[in-house]
Enzyme design. Structure first.
Site, mmCIF file in Angstrom:
data_model
loop_
_atom_site.group_PDB
_atom_site.id
_atom_site.type_symbol
_atom_site.label_atom_id
_atom_site.label_comp_id
_atom_site.label_asym_id
_atom_site.label_seq_id
_atom_site.Cartn_x
_atom_site.Cartn_y
_atom_site.Cartn_z
ATOM 1 N N CYS A 176 43.566 142.445 132.093
ATOM 2 C CA CYS A 176 42.352 143.157 131.694
ATOM 3 C C CYS A 176 41.717 142.393 130.535
ATOM 4 O O CYS A 176 42.373 142.177 129.507
ATOM 5 C CB CYS A 176 42.759 144.561 131.255
ATOM 6 N N CYS A 184 35.628 140.535 133.686
ATOM 7 C CA CYS A 184 36.336 141.815 133.870
ATOM 8 C C CYS A 184 37.094 141.697 135.180
ATOM 9 O O CYS A 184 36.522 141.264 136.197
ATOM 10 C CB CYS A 184 35.330 142.960 133.929
HETATM 11 N N1 DGL Z 1 39.554 145.482 134.176
HETATM 12 C C1 DGL Z 1 39.135 145.537 132.866
HETATM 13 C C2 DGL Z 1 38.682 144.269 132.228
HETATM 14 O O1 DGL Z 1 39.029 143.219 132.701
HETATM 15 C C3 DGL Z 1 38.775 146.819 132.211
HETATM 16 C C4 DGL Z 1 37.508 147.430 132.589
HETATM 17 C C5 DGL Z 1 37.350 148.751 131.943
HETATM 18 O O2 DGL Z 1 38.261 149.566 132.021
HETATM 19 O O3 DGL Z 1 36.304 148.975 131.325
HETATM 20 O O4 DGL Z 1 37.998 144.285 131.241
#
Ligand code: DGL
Length: 256
Positions: free
Chosen positions: A73, A183
């Site tokens: 993430c 993301c």
């Molecule tokens: N998958 C996430 C990222 O790479 C988080 C997105 C989120 O929960 O806002 O930032």
């Protein structure tokens, strides 16, 4: 220790885009994945809250015996990796928007970055972006609203397409030739993104780079699983099991 699993966590299903690259490159490694979907989106939360959630996920993975943790993430990495590395004695691999390769290959001198508010406002992102701003026009765009729709499995719903058009079309006016997906949820939108940005803009997502880095760190720490038996992949979610199963093709998913 080597048979112990690799742990991964994300605010939901996004990090499965990283998990897929990791199991492809490291087919004998056992893995445990935590989808903290109940708390998605992380990207709209203040930094202290993101750090607190990252701590909770890390402790859960450590309690399950993980030998290394991939923060799958960007939002959690850019806000919490320094804290986690300082406080836990286990290797961490993170993911952050890949400005460097985009900068290296850009011919127009303009690149776009689509990421969460939490990532774009983090100190780590600001520091990396600063290194390039003198030679590069970086067009930053928050992807607000995309993660909840992806979490609901609506990958090509009209709402998604409308948001993507709003976010990406203005970037094209700056003549970007690379779009960095900052993301881990966004790689699932690549088919729709391509329809909007066309074939002249390269999409950069860092899943493969994270898998390579994971292999290198395991190797360096003598943690690679040398067994060639079929691995076990465990998935935990505090959200929708059916959607996680759809994204991973794994049917044994446990609630936590
Ligand atoms: N998958 C996430 C990222 O790479 C988080 C997105 C989120 O929960 O806002 O930032």
């Amino acid at each position: 220790m080597n048979k112990q699993p690799i742990g991964l966590f994300d605010s939901g299903i996004g990090g499965t885009s990283i998990w897929k690259e990791v199991v492809t490159l490291l087919p004998y490694e056992n893995t445990i994945y935590i989808a903290d979907s109940k708390n998605a989106p992380y990207g709209e939360k203040p930094s202290e809250k993101i750090i607190a959630l990252a701590i909770k996920n890390t402790e859960l993975l450590i309690s399950k015996g993980c030998k290394l943790i991939i923060i799958a993430c960007n939002t959690a990495t850019t806000n919490a990796i320094d804290y986690l590395r300082k406080h836990y004695n286990i290797p961490f691999i993170g993911i952050e928007p890949a400005i460097k390769p985009a900068a290296l290959y850009s011919k127009t001198g303009a690149i776009g970055i689509l990421a969460t508010k939490g990532t774009l406002s983090s100190k780590l992102f600001e520091k990396t972006a600063k290194e390039y701003t003198s030679k590069l026009n970086i067009i930053e765009q928050e992807g607000s609203g995309l993660v909840p729709l992806i979490e609901a499995g609506k990958l090509n719903a009209p709402e998604i397409i409308q948001l993507l058009e709003t976010y990406l079309k203005p970037m094209l006016k700056f003549n970007i030739d690379h779009l960095v997906l900052g993301c881990t949820h966004y790689p699932y939108l690549i088919p729709e993104i391509k329809k909007i940005i066309g074939s002249n803009v390269n999409i950069i997502d860092s899943g493969k780079a994270v898998a390579k880095q994971t292999k290198a760190v395991l190797n360096k720490n003598n943690l690679l699983n040398t067994n060639s038996t079929a691995p076990t992949h465990l998935f935990y979610t505090n959200g929708n099991k059916t959607i996680l199963a759809k994204f991973t093709q794994v049917n044994t998913i446990t609630s936590f």
